[in-house]
Motif scaffolding. Structure first.
Motif, short mmCIF file in Angstrom:
data_model
loop_
_atom_site.label_atom_id
_atom_site.label_comp_id
_atom_site.label_asym_id
_atom_site.label_seq_id
_atom_site.Cartn_x
_atom_site.Cartn_y
_atom_site.Cartn_z
N ALA A 169 0.85 -1.19 0.00
CA ALA A 169 0.00 0.00 0.00
C ALA A 169 0.88 1.24 0.00
O ALA A 169 1.91 1.28 0.68
CB ALA A 169 -0.91 0.01 1.23
N VAL A 170 0.46 2.23 -0.78
CA VAL A 170 1.16 3.51 -0.82
C VAL A 170 0.12 4.61 -0.63
O VAL A 170 -0.69 4.86 -1.52
CB VAL A 170 1.92 3.71 -2.15
CG1 VAL A 170 2.58 5.08 -2.17
CG2 VAL A 170 2.95 2.62 -2.35
N PRO A 171 0.10 5.24 0.56
CA PRO A 171 -0.82 6.36 0.77
C PRO A 171 -0.24 7.64 0.19
O PRO A 171 0.97 7.84 0.19
CB PRO A 171 -0.94 6.44 2.30
CG PRO A 171 0.31 5.82 2.82
CD PRO A 171 0.79 4.85 1.77
N SER A 172 -1.13 8.51 -0.32
CA SER A 172 -0.69 9.79 -0.86
C SER A 172 -1.83 10.80 -0.78
O SER A 172 -2.86 10.63 -1.43
CB SER A 172 -0.26 9.63 -2.31
OG SER A 172 0.12 10.87 -2.85
N VAL A 173 -1.67 11.81 0.02
CA VAL A 173 -2.58 12.93 0.22
C VAL A 173 -3.99 12.47 0.59
O VAL A 173 -4.34 12.46 1.74
CB VAL A 173 -2.58 13.89 -0.98
CG1 VAL A 173 -3.43 15.12 -0.68
CG2 VAL A 173 -1.16 14.32 -1.34
N ASN A 174 -4.83 12.06 -0.38
CA ASN A 174 -6.20 11.69 -0.04
C ASN A 174 -6.63 10.34 -0.60
O ASN A 174 -7.81 10.04 -0.67
CB ASN A 174 -7.17 12.78 -0.50
CG ASN A 174 -7.17 12.92 -2.01
OD1 ASN A 174 -6.31 12.37 -2.70
ND2 ASN A 174 -8.12 13.65 -2.54
#
Length: 172
Positions: A11-16
């Motif tokens: 998983a790669v979270p980014s901003v929203n």
């Protein structure tokens, strides 16, 4: 001897938004598993928005048999520091009741540069921003798979896979 085959999710979270990708290694081919890959959006950083995001994440993982999740960490400080929403999404992912190693972006990019693997493309039909994010999740899963493949040569059980990950993916 049967070649090692397994799946790994990153998983790669980014901003929203967070991109969750599962790759499958068959012993010969590396493929994205579309039914175990998705984007989950954080609609707002309010308490209700975070609660909905957490519910969406838990629902996704409760419907799948995913033993571990690599959560790619961006830099905490400096000019490329991750946003507060990104950090909150990462915290939700790390609260899942599964094993979650956290490789840094620097470690993943360094491994990619040294090994130059031929990776599957991001799925078509998404906007460029989401395809780029999915590409980073593919890189992260491939990094984990590469480290595992460098470590073991034959079939492993789920418990052994988790132990291998604990030893080689958590070690900086």
């Amino acid at each position: 001897m049967q070649p090692l085959s397994f799946r790994l999710t990153a998983a790669v979270p980014s901003v929203n938004v967070v991109s969750i990708v599962t790759l499958s290694w068959t012993g010969r081919y590396l493929r994205v598993v579309p039914k175990d890959s998705t984007f989950i959006h954080l609609e707002s950083e309010s308490q209700s928005g975070l609660r909905q995001f957490k519910n969406d994440v838990f629902e996704f993982f409760s419907q799948r048999d995913i033993p571990l999740l690599l959560v790619r960490k961006g830099p905490a400080t400096g000019p490329n520091a991750i946003a507060m929403g990104t950090a909150r999404m990462a915290t939700v992912l790390l609260s899942l009741p599964i094993y979650c190693p956290e490789p840094t972006s620097q470690r993943v990019v360094g491994w990619l540069g040294r090994n130059n693997p031929l990776l599957p493309s991001a799925q078509s039909g998404y906007p460029a921003k989401l395809r780029g994010l999915q590409g980073r999740a593919i890189e992260t899963a491939a990094f984990g798979m590469g480290i595992i493949l460098e470590t073991c040569q034959t079939g492993v059980t789920r418990q052994q896979l988790t132990q291998i990950c604990a030893q080689v993916l958590d070690g900086e």
